[in-house]
Design a protein around this motif. Structure first.
Motif, PDB file in Angstrom:
ATOM      1  N   ASP A 340       0.696  -1.054  -0.149  1.00 37.77           N
ATOM      2  CA  ASP A 340       0.053  -0.003   0.022  1.00 37.77           C
ATOM      3  C   ASP A 340       0.865   1.401  -0.061  1.00 37.77           C
ATOM      4  OD1 ASP A 340      -2.425  -1.478  -0.057  1.00 37.77           O
ATOM      5  OD2 ASP A 340      -2.433  -1.562   2.280  1.00 37.77           O
ATOM      6  N   GLY A 341       2.125   1.243  -0.315  1.00 43.62           N
ATOM      7  CA  GLY A 341       3.246   2.328  -0.484  1.00 43.62           C
ATOM      8  C   GLY A 341       3.787   2.678   0.903  1.00 43.62           C
ATOM      9  N   GLY A 342       3.374   2.030   2.128  1.00 41.17           N
ATOM     10  CA  GLY A 342       4.026   2.203   3.270  1.00 41.17           C
ATOM     11  C   GLY A 342       5.173   1.505   3.589  1.00 41.17           C
ATOM     12  N   LEU A 343       5.759   1.372   4.879  1.00 40.08           N
ATOM     13  CA  LEU A 343       7.013   1.106   5.493  1.00 40.08           C
ATOM     14  C   LEU A 343       6.946  -0.444   6.073  1.00 40.08           C
ATOM     15  CD1 LEU A 343       8.816   3.940   7.090  1.00 40.08           C
ATOM     16  CD2 LEU A 343       8.935   3.116   4.557  1.00 40.08           C
ATOM     17  N   GLY A 344       5.592  -0.801   6.471  1.00 37.56           N
ATOM     18  CA  GLY A 344       4.931  -1.918   6.890  1.00 37.56           C
ATOM     19  C   GLY A 344       5.983  -2.321   8.278  1.00 37.56           C
ATOM     20  N   LEU A 345       6.133  -1.141   9.091  1.00 39.04           N
ATOM     21  CA  LEU A 345       6.901  -1.703  10.540  1.00 39.04           C
ATOM     22  C   LEU A 345       6.143  -2.063  11.329  1.00 39.04           C
ATOM     23  CD1 LEU A 345       8.790   1.828  10.432  1.00 39.04           C
ATOM     24  CD2 LEU A 345       9.584  -0.371   9.452  1.00 39.04           C
ATOM     25  N   ASP A 346       6.539  -2.933  12.314  1.00 37.82           N
ATOM     26  CA  ASP A 346       5.981  -3.735  13.408  1.00 37.82           C
ATOM     27  C   ASP A 346       5.718  -2.613  14.521  1.00 37.82           C
ATOM     28  OD1 ASP A 346       8.065  -3.507  15.090  1.00 37.82           O
ATOM     29  OD2 ASP A 346       8.785  -5.394  14.631  1.00 37.82           O
ATOM     30  N   GLN A 347       4.830  -3.173  15.415  1.00 34.03           N
ATOM     31  CA  GLN A 347       4.226  -2.024  16.559  1.00 34.03           C
ATOM     32  C   GLN A 347       5.347  -1.461  17.170  1.00 34.03           C
ATOM     33  OE1 GLN A 347       1.679  -4.439  18.667  1.00 34.03           O
ATOM     34  NE2 GLN A 347       0.351  -4.980  16.651  1.00 34.03           N
ATOM     35  N   LYS A 348       6.477  -2.249  17.680  1.00 31.49           N
ATOM     36  CA  LYS A 348       7.313  -1.761  18.534  1.00 31.49           C
ATOM     37  C   LYS A 348       8.047  -0.675  17.811  1.00 31.49           C
ATOM     38  CE  LYS A 348       9.451  -1.857  22.441  1.00 31.49           C
ATOM     39  NZ  LYS A 348       8.773  -1.323  23.690  1.00 31.49           N
ATOM     40  N   VAL A 349       8.577  -0.940  16.728  1.00 27.43           N
ATOM     41  CA  VAL A 349       9.214  -0.020  15.828  1.00 27.43           C
ATOM     42  C   VAL A 349       8.601   1.440  15.571  1.00 27.43           C
ATOM     43  CG1 VAL A 349      10.389   0.465  13.504  1.00 27.43           C
ATOM     44  CG2 VAL A 349      10.420  -1.757  14.693  1.00 27.43           C
ATOM     45  N   VAL A 350       7.007   1.189  15.316  1.00 27.64           N
ATOM     46  CA  VAL A 350       6.179   2.588  15.128  1.00 27.64           C
ATOM     47  C   VAL A 350       6.368   3.132  16.394  1.00 27.64           C
ATOM     48  CG1 VAL A 350       3.991   3.159  14.810  1.00 27.64           C
ATOM     49  CG2 VAL A 350       4.893   1.371  13.179  1.00 27.64           C
ATOM     50  N   GLN A 351       6.262   2.518  17.547  1.00 26.34           N
ATOM     51  CA  GLN A 351       6.213   3.150  19.036  1.00 26.34           C
ATOM     52  C   GLN A 351       7.472   3.751  19.220  1.00 26.34           C
ATOM     53  OE1 GLN A 351       6.892   0.592  22.355  1.00 26.34           O
ATOM     54  NE2 GLN A 351       7.175   2.231  23.605  1.00 26.34           N
ATOM     55  N   GLU A 352       8.731   3.218  18.802  1.00 22.56           N
ATOM     56  CA  GLU A 352      10.071   4.122  19.030  1.00 22.56           C
ATOM     57  C   GLU A 352      10.224   4.871  18.053  1.00 22.56           C
ATOM     58  OE1 GLU A 352      12.712   0.452  18.115  1.00 22.56           O
ATOM     59  OE2 GLU A 352      12.359  -0.258  20.082  1.00 22.56           O
ATOM     60  N   ARG A 353       9.819   5.044  16.736  1.00 25.85           N
ATOM     61  CA  ARG A 353       9.843   6.022  15.881  1.00 25.85           C
ATOM     62  C   ARG A 353       9.114   7.526  16.382  1.00 25.85           C
ATOM     63  NH1 ARG A 353      10.994   4.683  10.189  1.00 25.85           N
ATOM     64  NH2 ARG A 353      12.658   3.404  10.305  1.00 25.85           N
ATOM     65  N   LEU A 354       8.004   7.127  16.622  1.00 25.35           N
ATOM     66  CA  LEU A 354       7.127   8.258  17.400  1.00 25.35           C
ATOM     67  C   LEU A 354       7.637   8.806  18.715  1.00 25.35           C
ATOM     68  CD1 LEU A 354       3.681   6.764  16.384  1.00 25.35           C
ATOM     69  CD2 LEU A 354       4.945   8.590  15.150  1.00 25.35           C
ATOM     70  N   GLY A 355       8.324   8.042  19.645  1.00 22.02           N
ATOM     71  CA  GLY A 355       8.565   8.343  20.690  1.00 22.02           C
ATOM     72  C   GLY A 355       7.725   8.342  21.764  1.00 22.02           C
ATOM     73  N   HIS A 356       6.814   7.198  21.682  1.00 22.68           N
ATOM     74  CA  HIS A 356       5.581   7.230  22.469  1.00 22.68           C
ATOM     75  C   HIS A 356       6.216   6.322  23.828  1.00 22.68           C
ATOM     76  CE1 HIS A 356       1.988   7.047  19.612  1.00 22.68           C
ATOM     77  NE2 HIS A 356       2.418   8.332  20.118  1.00 22.68           N
ATOM     78  N   SER A 357       5.709   6.718  24.994  1.00 19.98           N
ATOM     79  CA  SER A 357       6.304   6.133  26.322  1.00 19.98           C
ATOM     80  C   SER A 357       5.934   4.569  26.365  1.00 19.98           C
ATOM     81  CB  SER A 357       5.914   7.015  27.543  1.00 19.98           C
ATOM     82  OG  SER A 357       4.341   6.958  27.361  1.00 19.98           O
ATOM     83  N   SER A 358       4.996   4.099  25.941  1.00 21.37           N
ATOM     84  CA  SER A 358       4.591   2.672  25.802  1.00 21.37           C
ATOM     85  C   SER A 358       4.133   2.296  24.520  1.00 21.37           C
ATOM     86  CB  SER A 358       3.607   2.594  27.071  1.00 21.37           C
ATOM     87  OG  SER A 358       2.490   3.127  26.820  1.00 21.37           O
ATOM     88  N   ILE A 359       3.808   1.112  24.485  1.00 21.63           N
ATOM     89  CA  ILE A 359       3.117   0.334  23.373  1.00 21.63           C
ATOM     90  C   ILE A 359       1.721   0.682  23.365  1.00 21.63           C
ATOM     91  CG2 ILE A 359       2.894  -1.944  24.138  1.00 21.63           C
ATOM     92  CD1 ILE A 359       3.787  -1.072  20.528  1.00 21.63           C
ATOM     93  N   VAL A 360       1.288   0.740  24.653  1.00 17.54           N
ATOM     94  CA  VAL A 360      -0.259   0.776  24.812  1.00 17.54           C
ATOM     95  C   VAL A 360      -0.603   2.253  24.114  1.00 17.54           C
ATOM     96  CG1 VAL A 360      -2.051   1.252  26.461  1.00 17.54           C
ATOM     97  CG2 VAL A 360      -0.328  -0.521  26.831  1.00 17.54           C
TER      98      VAL A 360
END
Length: 387
Positions: A340-360
């Protein structure tokens, strides 16, 4: 403790001594109310957590104590809390004693705020502030329990609808819209800023505090290690997870190289060039007013206001009001599959990229965007296993 009917009246009286040996006499309309109070106070006295009504402080007094406890927080956060107190909490319930604040009372207070025209996000923000005020009062033994906490975290509207999910094309710009917005932006700072925002997902405060020494053009990375608050003061990200290193694309690296040659500051990547803050930190509202909104109007990424101008033409407004829309776009691009033109990253990597304090936090906001797998194939496998 004892419950008795007061002589010469239809009131019922409850006598008791508190933990300090001080006698209290409380009046109730019915014997049942008096007995319930006796049982409740008895449990509180045994747990050494009872606060007698006459000794209870008011919401305003508790608010003063809470603000003092917030001295170490950022100035913008303190000002936000102060605004909640002075504009909404004090005028409505400032004289109320903490001992009178129960769950039904809080619900009535929140309904009153809605009747006064407050938006649902603001009602929730005031509720959070009231909960923090009560938590601080608990620490000082000024209240037995936190009614806001007792309500739980249910943020659903009263009509039963679930919390609104972010939608692509409504809350999240599409790739086509982002292209149009960037192309329509003023050349130089504005265009580079919006492109970096869309291609890194950095928060507005992180972009405003971004310095050239944080960008490694040779390696193609940017280190996010500081942010600028609403008053232009630099500090660390709000949480340790906010400190992160993000990758840059080859085209973005080339654009940043060109911009570095033209930039008037050797410190900040996006410096202010007007007024007393020339070469300093950009004002957030100016970025919205001068860059984001005009670019959308020029690009035709707009919505109708339902009003007409003097010539009878429809008046339009920017479709996306804040810079967080570009952060949402980056998150969705990270999540979308490569097909679909995206990166297809998993949940943990997305959390780290966004700088969220938790996966929740990541899943609460963006969980519905992650691929759900091939339901047909999974059901076929189950069918084969059980038949």
């Amino acid at each position: 403790m004892s419950v008795r009917q007061r002589k010469g009246t239809d009131k019922w009286c409850h006598d008791y001594f508190d933990g300090d040996g001080k006698r209290h006499q409380m009046l109730y309309r019915t014997k049942r109310e008096a007995k319930e109070a006796e049982a409740k106070i008895g449990v509180e006295l045994k747990g050494n957590i009872h606060v007698a009504d006459p000794s209870s402080i008011t919401v305003r007094e508790a608010g003063v104590s809470w603000l003092k406890a917030c001295d170490k927080l950022e100035r913008s956060t303190r000002d936000q809390y102060k605004g909640h107190l002075e504009n909404h909490i004090y005028p409505n319930i400032g004289k109320t004693k903490l001992s009178k604040i129960g769950v039904p009372f809080v619900y009535e207070f929140l309904d009153k705020l809605r009747e006064q025209g407050l938006s649902e996000p603001m009602v929730r923000a005031v509720r959070v502030s009231l909960g923090a005020l009560l938590s601080n009062a608990q620490k000082h033994r000024n209240v037995v329990f936190n009614a806001v906490k007792e309500m739980g975290r249910d943020s659903k509207p009263k009509d039963g609808r679930h919390k609104k999910r972010l939608k692509v094309g409504v809350d999240i710009p599409t790739t086509a819209e982002v292209r149009l917005i960037i192309a329509a932006a003023k050349e130089g700072r504005a265009r580079v800023f919006l492109r970096v925002a869309a291609m890194t997902g950095m928060r507005a405060s992180e972009l405003r505090g971004l310095t050239w020494d944080a960008i490694d053009l040779a390696k193609g990375t940017v280190d996010v290690s500081q942010r600028a608050d609403a008053y232009g003061k630099l500090g660390s990200p709000k949480s340790a997870s906010g400190i992160r290193t993000l990758p840059l694309t080859p085209n973005l690296i080339a654009e940043l190289r060109e911009w570095k040659l033209a930039c008037t500051s050797r410190v900040f990547v996006f410096p202010s060039i007007t007024g007393k803050k020339t070469g300093g930190i950009m004002n957030h509202s100016n970025i919205i007013k001068d860059w984001l909104h005009p670019a959308q109007i020029s690009a035709g990424v707009t919505v109708s206001t339902g009003e007409l101008d003097g010539d009878g033409n429809p008046i339009v407004a920017p479709k996306y009001t804040g810079l967080h829309a570009l952060r949402h776009y980056y998150a969705s691009h990270c999540i979308n599959s490569k097909d679909d033109g995206g990166l297809g990253l998993d949940q943990k990597v997305v959390q780290e990229r966004l700088g969220h304090s938790s996966i929740v936090m990541t899943m609460d906001v963006y969980g519905h965007l992650f691929p759900k797998g091939n339901a047909a194939a999974e059901l076929a496998a189950m069918d084969a296993a059980l038949y």
